[in-house]
Design an enzyme around this catalytic site. Structure first.
Site, PDB file in Angstrom:
ATOM      1  N   CYS A  81       1.192  -7.503  11.840  1.00 49.41           N
ATOM      2  CA  CYS A  81       1.498  -7.645  13.265  1.00 49.41           C
ATOM      3  C   CYS A  81       0.784  -8.840  13.892  1.00 49.41           C
ATOM      4  O   CYS A  81       0.701  -8.950  15.114  1.00 49.41           O
ATOM      5  CB  CYS A  81       1.140  -6.376  14.021  1.00 49.41           C
ATOM      6  SG  CYS A  81       2.245  -5.006  13.637  1.00 49.41           S
ATOM      7  N   ARG A 101       2.101 -12.188  -0.759  1.00 52.33           N
ATOM      8  CA  ARG A 101       0.816 -12.565  -0.160  1.00 52.33           C
ATOM      9  C   ARG A 101       0.181 -13.752  -0.856  1.00 52.33           C
ATOM     10  O   ARG A 101       0.473 -14.059  -2.007  1.00 52.33           O
ATOM     11  CB  ARG A 101      -0.155 -11.376  -0.287  1.00 52.33           C
ATOM     12  CG  ARG A 101       0.335 -10.099   0.396  1.00 52.33           C
ATOM     13  CD  ARG A 101      -0.483  -9.727   1.572  1.00 52.33           C
ATOM     14  NE  ARG A 101       0.121  -8.689   2.402  1.00 52.33           N
ATOM     15  CZ  ARG A 101      -0.365  -8.330   3.582  1.00 52.33           C
ATOM     16  NH1 ARG A 101      -1.451  -8.902   4.064  1.00 52.33           N
ATOM     17  NH2 ARG A 101       0.221  -7.401   4.300  1.00 52.33           N
ATOM     18  N   ARG A 105       0.840  -1.189   0.000  1.00 56.87           N
ATOM     19  CA  ARG A 105       0.000   0.000   0.000  1.00 56.87           C
ATOM     20  C   ARG A 105       0.879   1.245   0.000  1.00 56.87           C
ATOM     21  O   ARG A 105       1.993   1.231   0.504  1.00 56.87           O
ATOM     22  CB  ARG A 105      -0.907   0.008   1.233  1.00 56.87           C
ATOM     23  CG  ARG A 105      -2.042  -1.008   1.172  1.00 56.87           C
ATOM     24  CD  ARG A 105      -2.934  -0.942   2.397  1.00 56.87           C
ATOM     25  NE  ARG A 105      -2.224  -1.387   3.583  1.00 56.87           N
ATOM     26  CZ  ARG A 105      -1.641  -0.602   4.467  1.00 56.87           C
ATOM     27  NH1 ARG A 105      -1.744   0.718   4.353  1.00 56.87           N
ATOM     28  NH2 ARG A 105      -0.984  -1.101   5.488  1.00 56.87           N
ATOM     29  N   LYS A 113      -9.495  -2.587   1.926  1.00 56.54           N
ATOM     30  CA  LYS A 113      -9.206  -1.436   2.782  1.00 56.54           C
ATOM     31  C   LYS A 113      -9.987  -0.190   2.345  1.00 56.54           C
ATOM     32  O   LYS A 113     -10.449   0.587   3.181  1.00 56.54           O
ATOM     33  CB  LYS A 113      -7.701  -1.158   2.808  1.00 56.54           C
ATOM     34  CG  LYS A 113      -6.894  -2.307   3.441  1.00 56.54           C
ATOM     35  CD  LYS A 113      -7.351  -2.567   4.820  1.00 56.54           C
ATOM     36  CE  LYS A 113      -6.837  -3.770   5.563  1.00 56.54           C
ATOM     37  NZ  LYS A 113      -5.530  -4.275   5.464  1.00 56.54           N
ATOM     38  N   TYR A 119      -1.446  -3.628  -7.034  1.00 59.10           N
ATOM     39  CA  TYR A 119      -1.166  -4.374  -5.805  1.00 59.10           C
ATOM     40  C   TYR A 119      -2.389  -4.408  -4.875  1.00 59.10           C
ATOM     41  O   TYR A 119      -3.020  -3.377  -4.636  1.00 59.10           O
ATOM     42  CB  TYR A 119       0.045  -3.781  -5.045  1.00 59.10           C
ATOM     43  CG  TYR A 119       0.077  -4.330  -3.641  1.00 59.10           C
ATOM     44  CD1 TYR A 119       0.547  -5.629  -3.412  1.00 59.10           C
ATOM     45  CD2 TYR A 119      -0.475  -3.638  -2.570  1.00 59.10           C
ATOM     46  CE1 TYR A 119       0.481  -6.188  -2.156  1.00 59.10           C
ATOM     47  CE2 TYR A 119      -0.540  -4.189  -1.306  1.00 59.10           C
ATOM     48  CZ  TYR A 119      -0.065  -5.467  -1.097  1.00 59.10           C
ATOM     49  OH  TYR A 119      -0.157  -6.031   0.140  1.00 59.10           O
ATOM     50  N   ASP A 169      -8.946  -9.923   9.205  1.00 60.51           N
ATOM     51  CA  ASP A 169      -8.452  -8.577   8.894  1.00 60.51           C
ATOM     52  C   ASP A 169      -9.442  -7.458   9.203  1.00 60.51           C
ATOM     53  O   ASP A 169      -9.036  -6.393   9.634  1.00 60.51           O
ATOM     54  CB  ASP A 169      -8.045  -8.506   7.409  1.00 60.51           C
ATOM     55  CG  ASP A 169      -7.110  -7.340   7.100  1.00 60.51           C
ATOM     56  OD1 ASP A 169      -6.106  -7.170   7.825  1.00 60.51           O
ATOM     57  OD2 ASP A 169      -7.380  -6.595   6.146  1.00 60.51           O
ATOM     58  N   SER A 206      -0.945  -3.594  10.343  1.00 61.77           N
ATOM     59  CA  SER A 206      -0.606  -4.506   9.250  1.00 61.77           C
ATOM     60  C   SER A 206       0.650  -5.303   9.582  1.00 61.77           C
ATOM     61  O   SER A 206       1.617  -4.754  10.124  1.00 61.77           O
ATOM     62  CB  SER A 206      -0.368  -3.703   7.975  1.00 61.77           C
ATOM     63  OG  SER A 206      -1.536  -2.982   7.661  1.00 61.77           O
ATOM     64  N   HIS A 216     -10.201  -2.548  11.764  1.00 65.46           N
ATOM     65  CA  HIS A 216      -9.109  -3.387  11.238  1.00 65.46           C
ATOM     66  C   HIS A 216      -8.846  -4.510  12.254  1.00 65.46           C
ATOM     67  O   HIS A 216      -7.843  -4.501  12.960  1.00 65.46           O
ATOM     68  CB  HIS A 216      -7.873  -2.505  11.048  1.00 65.46           C
ATOM     69  CG  HIS A 216      -6.764  -3.133  10.255  1.00 65.46           C
ATOM     70  ND1 HIS A 216      -5.465  -2.670  10.303  1.00 65.46           N
ATOM     71  CD2 HIS A 216      -6.745  -4.175   9.391  1.00 65.46           C
ATOM     72  CE1 HIS A 216      -4.704  -3.397   9.496  1.00 65.46           C
ATOM     73  NE2 HIS A 216      -5.456  -4.314   8.938  1.00 65.46           N
TER      74      HIS A 216
HETATM   75  P1  GTP Z   1      -2.044  -7.799   7.471  1.00 63.30           P
HETATM   76  O1  GTP Z   1      -2.564  -8.830   6.549  1.00 63.30           O
HETATM   77  O2  GTP Z   1      -0.985  -6.938   6.839  1.00 63.30           O
HETATM   78  O3  GTP Z   1      -3.101  -6.953   8.094  1.00 63.30           O
HETATM   79  O4  GTP Z   1      -1.185  -8.566   8.611  1.00 63.30           O
HETATM   80  P2  GTP Z   1      -1.596  -9.441   9.888  1.00 63.30           P
HETATM   81  O5  GTP Z   1      -1.867  -8.537  11.054  1.00 63.30           O
HETATM   82  O6  GTP Z   1      -2.651 -10.417   9.533  1.00 63.30           O
HETATM   83  O7  GTP Z   1      -0.218 -10.194  10.222  1.00 63.30           O
HETATM   84  P3  GTP Z   1       0.177 -11.744  10.104  1.00 63.30           P
HETATM   85  O8  GTP Z   1      -0.643 -12.616  10.992  1.00 63.30           O
HETATM   86  O9  GTP Z   1       0.223 -12.088   8.670  1.00 63.30           O
HETATM   87  O10 GTP Z   1       1.658 -11.734  10.699  1.00 63.30           O
HETATM   88  C1  GTP Z   1       2.674 -10.953  10.142  1.00 63.30           C
HETATM   89  C2  GTP Z   1       4.011 -11.345  10.676  1.00 63.30           C
HETATM   90  O11 GTP Z   1       4.019 -11.373  12.103  1.00 63.30           O
HETATM   91  C3  GTP Z   1       4.444 -12.742  10.233  1.00 63.30           C
HETATM   92  O12 GTP Z   1       5.780 -12.674   9.797  1.00 63.30           O
HETATM   93  C4  GTP Z   1       4.352 -13.577  11.470  1.00 63.30           C
HETATM   94  O13 GTP Z   1       5.312 -14.588  11.473  1.00 63.30           O
HETATM   95  C5  GTP Z   1       4.577 -12.580  12.594  1.00 63.30           C
HETATM   96  N1  GTP Z   1       3.836 -12.990  13.813  1.00 63.30           N
HETATM   97  C6  GTP Z   1       2.519 -13.258  13.896  1.00 63.30           C
HETATM   98  N2  GTP Z   1       2.171 -13.652  15.151  1.00 63.30           N
HETATM   99  C7  GTP Z   1       3.309 -13.613  15.876  1.00 63.30           C
HETATM  100  C8  GTP Z   1       3.613 -13.896  17.251  1.00 63.30           C
HETATM  101  O14 GTP Z   1       2.758 -14.266  18.053  1.00 63.30           O
HETATM  102  N3  GTP Z   1       4.916 -13.731  17.640  1.00 63.30           N
HETATM  103  C9  GTP Z   1       5.884 -13.304  16.762  1.00 63.30           C
HETATM  104  N4  GTP Z   1       7.122 -13.164  17.232  1.00 63.30           N
HETATM  105  N5  GTP Z   1       5.637 -13.037  15.457  1.00 63.30           N
HETATM  106  C10 GTP Z   1       4.375 -13.187  15.029  1.00 63.30           C
HETATM  107  C1  SPV Z   2      -2.715  -4.645   5.393  1.00 63.40           C
HETATM  108  O1  SPV Z   2      -1.740  -4.022   4.935  1.00 63.40           O
HETATM  109  O2  SPV Z   2      -3.218  -4.364   6.511  1.00 63.40           O
HETATM  110  C2  SPV Z   2      -3.287  -5.771   4.626  1.00 63.40           C
HETATM  111  C3  SPV Z   2      -2.840  -5.982   3.257  1.00 63.40           C
HETATM  112  O3  SPV Z   2      -4.150  -6.462   5.121  1.00 63.40           O
HETATM  113  S1  SPV Z   2      -3.544  -4.852   2.158  1.00 63.40           S
HETATM  114  O4  SPV Z   2      -4.642  -5.514   1.456  1.00 63.40           O
HETATM  115  O5  SPV Z   2      -2.491  -4.471   1.222  1.00 63.40           O
HETATM  116  O6  SPV Z   2      -4.060  -3.720   2.867  1.00 63.40           O
HETATM  117 MN    MN Z   3      -4.651  -5.746   7.236  1.00 63.05          MN
END
Ligand code: GTP
Ligand code: SPV
Ligand code: MN
Length: 596
Positions: free
Chosen positions: A253, A379, A72, A209, A200, A280, A251, A229
């Site tokens: 996290c 992704r 983004r 979003k 993207y 999400d 994002s 979110h």
């Molecule tokens: P968006 O799709 O961007 O909104 O991201 P999201 O919040 O769904 O994040 P996602 O669950 O994909 O995790 C992103 C990164 O955080 C990955 O590299 C994971 O490995 C890492 N991660 C997720 N949960 C944990 C955790 O409990 N501990 C640690 N150390 N890393 C974590």
């Molecule tokens: C985020 O960035 O929080 C996502 C991926 O979930 S996107 O669709 O690019 O916003």
């Molecule tokens: Mn997201």
């Protein structure tokens, strides 16, 4: 073509779009498998997508975006409300008249020689009282195929819409994918989104979003509900009762990971289960019984690939085994499958990286992300139905009652593993002041601490001061039925910079404490920031190499660190001027007094 709907507002808008974009062909996406199959074949024939190994990854495709178009772009994202004031200090703003003119100039005639795809989609199960309709026009088959996974697409959407004007207009034009002319613009007062010069995910899958957060947050403010979110998950206890929580993390996290988490073995053996409702976005309304109910408006997962593996997120990986689109990961040329950093310990010897160049493991340098086979924000787009732990409530549309709301982010030193806010108002303070270290999900520097209120900084479609007030107002309406509000931090580091808490499935230990607090079953320690667990109340059964002393080290609330934090929150709050609710200023004063 004209007969796909009788809705006069839809027909008029489509005519305007045709006149503007001048496509050679117009195709309405009806949601039928034949039509989609023909589009997949076409995308493969032009090289836009690559068909993956049908035996190992049936129905799966691969796509690469341009290297300048991988995340983004917050600096090119605008909220074009009529009054600048209404976009607030955290959004880019432009006068709508000016922005329409500029975007129409950029998009004009760019569908020449191309096809205009019209995608009628529903955010939320079609016909659910919480669902809303949209129509996206695009010149990208990749966008069509992703939208088909991420939303509910097809004729039925238009049937349910009838002659109503309550639908969101989304124009996407790829143009030349020129980053200098890239704009992602929301016009909240017109229910309109225009996205140009990107291909993207978050920039072009306009249901996500742009609609489900930026436009919907504005609609929620006007109509008395919330678009957040947040992931939504259900925890089933051994008695078979399911309690739902919603969690807002910025994002990349950990939302997808938490939403699909597998509890540790000792809890599974007792009968604990986790069910995924969403990973999400949550749309939440007060239900007939006065509680807060949430639906997931999406129909699939647009998840971060790197780091996803059998152990970190078994269910996410399982979700990607069929009918999935992979973007910007690496291809293993030996068997035409996909790979990314953190998938397994066997990187392919003969791969093509996300940029399309030959790659092998000897090229990999951990400290240099440019040597990675997959882009850090690569992704997968996977259908929700593929998820082994998808909740039976996912498709129902009535929503699930939320017991707890959890905020969180990446804070190396500050926030403890978990704490509970003192009440709803204090919880709004916690959310409004939360911060996180930035990730690869947005273009820009990674690892910088920034305030990201409720994980909505890039997604709130109106003035954030008004948004905070809306949260406070929702709390008033919910009264004693309001969910309890917590904050978690899986990312505290030790002196060597390693994460202390094991995270992932072990986060269940924290969820159980949160739910026990909601039910008044466990005590806590009151600190200046809220209620922190007694270390012995976080169950560490079978957690090898992690003792109670280590746990205590991440439950601490350091007065010096938090005094500095309070000063930074004060700075952050200055941005909102008169629109900062007085209640939040009071909350900050209370924190400072408690720390003094
Ligand atoms: P968006 O799709 O961007 O909104 O991201 P999201 O919040 O769904 O994040 P996602 O669950 O994909 O995790 C992103 C990164 O955080 C990955 O590299 C994971 O490995 C890492 N991660 C997720 N949960 C944990 C955790 O409990 N501990 C640690 N150390 N890393 C974590
Ligand atoms: C985020 O960035 O929080 C996502 C991926 O979930 S996107 O669709 O690019 O916003
Ligand atoms: Mn997201």
């Amino acid at each position: 073509m004209n007969r796909f709907t009788t809705n006069p507002t839809v027909l008029a808008w489509i005519e305007d779009m045709k006149a503007l974009l001048t496509p050679d062909n117009v195709v309405v996406i009806d949601g039928s498998e034949e039509q989609l199959e023909a589009l997949r074949a076409e995308a493969v024939s032009t090289g836009e997508m690559i068909k993956l190994n049908e035996e190992k990854l049936p129905g799966c495709y691969y796509h690469r975006t341009k290297p300048n178009d991988v995340a983004r772009v917050e600096d090119r994202t605008f909220i074009c409300s009529r009054e600048k004031e209404n976009a607030g200090p955290t959004n880019n703003w432009c006068d709508p008249k000016e922005m329409y003119a500029k975007l129409y100039d950029i998009a004009r005639g760019t569908y020449k020689g191309r096809t205009m795809y019209i995608i009628p989609f529903s955010m939320g199960p079609i016909g659910s009282p919480l669902a809303k309709a949209g129509i996206e026009v695009t010149d990208s088959i990749y966008v069509v195929l992703n939208m088909v996974i991420m939303t509910r697409v097809g004729k039925e959407v238009l049937t349910v819409l009838g002659d109503s004007n309550d639908w969101v207009r989304g124009l996407h034009a790829k143009c030349d994918v020129d980053p200098e002319k890239r704009y992602i613009c929301q016009f909240p007062e017109d229910n309109t989104i225009i996205s140009v010069n990107s291909a993207y995910g978050g920039n072009v899958l306009l249901g996500k979003k742009c609609f489900a957060l930026r436009i919907a947050s504005y609609q929620g403010w006007k109509e008395g509900w919330m678009a957040e979110h947040m992931l939504i998950l259900g925890v089933e206890n051994p008695e078979g009762e399911v309690k739902y929580v919603a969690a807002a993390f910025p994002s990349a996290c950990g939302k997808t990971n938490l939403a699909m988490m597998i509890p540790p073995a000792y809890l599974r053996e007792k009968g604990y289960k986790v069910w995924t409702v969403g990973d999400d976005i949550a749309w939440m309304r007060i239900g007939p019984d006065g509680r807060l109910y949430a639906i997931n408006p999406e129909n699939g997962f647009f998840g971060v690939a790197p780091g996803t593996n059998e152990h970190s997120n078994y269910n996410a990986l399982a979700s990607t085994k069929k009918n999935t689109i992979f973007t910007n990961v690496a291809i293993n040329n030996d068997d035409n499958t996909v790979w990314w950093e953190g998938l397994d310990k066997n990187p392919p010897q003969n791969a093509t990286d996300w940029k399309g160049n030959p790659w092998n493991p000897s090229m990999f340098v951990k400290a240099d992300k440019s040597t990675y086979a997959a882009h850090p924000n690569s992704r997968f787009t996977a259908p929700a139905v593929n998820c082994p732990c998808i909740s039976s409530e996912f498709d129902k549309g009535a929503g699930v009652p939320i017991s707890a709301i959890i905020f969180g982010g990446r804070r190396a030193k500050c926030a403890p593993l978990v704490y509970q806010s003192k009440d709803w108002k204090n919880g709004v303070f916690v959310g409004s002041s939360m911060a996180s270290e930035t990730t690869a999900a947005a273009a820009g520097a990674v690892g910088v601490v920034r305030r990201d209120p409720m994980a909505m900084l890039p997604f709130c479609g109106y003035h954030m001061g008004d948004y905070f007030q809306h949260w406070l107002d929702m709390g008033e309406k919910l009264g004693d039925k309001a969910p309890k509000i917590f904050n978690v931090n899986w990312f505290r580091t030790d002196d060597e910079g390693n994460f202390v808490w094991p995270g992932f499935g072990d986060n269940m230990r924290v969820l159980n404490w949160i739910l026990a607090r909601c039910e008044g079953k466990v005590d806590a320690v009151e600190t200046p920031i809220g209620f922190v667990p007694k270390a012995e109340d976080i169950d560490l059964t079978d957690l090898e190499g992690f003792d109670i002393e280590t746990l205590k080290s991440i439950l601490t609330v350091d007065k010096d660190v938090w005094t500095k934090e309070a000063a930074e929150i004060e700075e952050h709050y200055k941005k909102f001027g008169d629109k900062l609710p007085a209640e939040l200023r009071t909350q900050l004063e209370n924190l400072k007094a408690a720390l003094a």
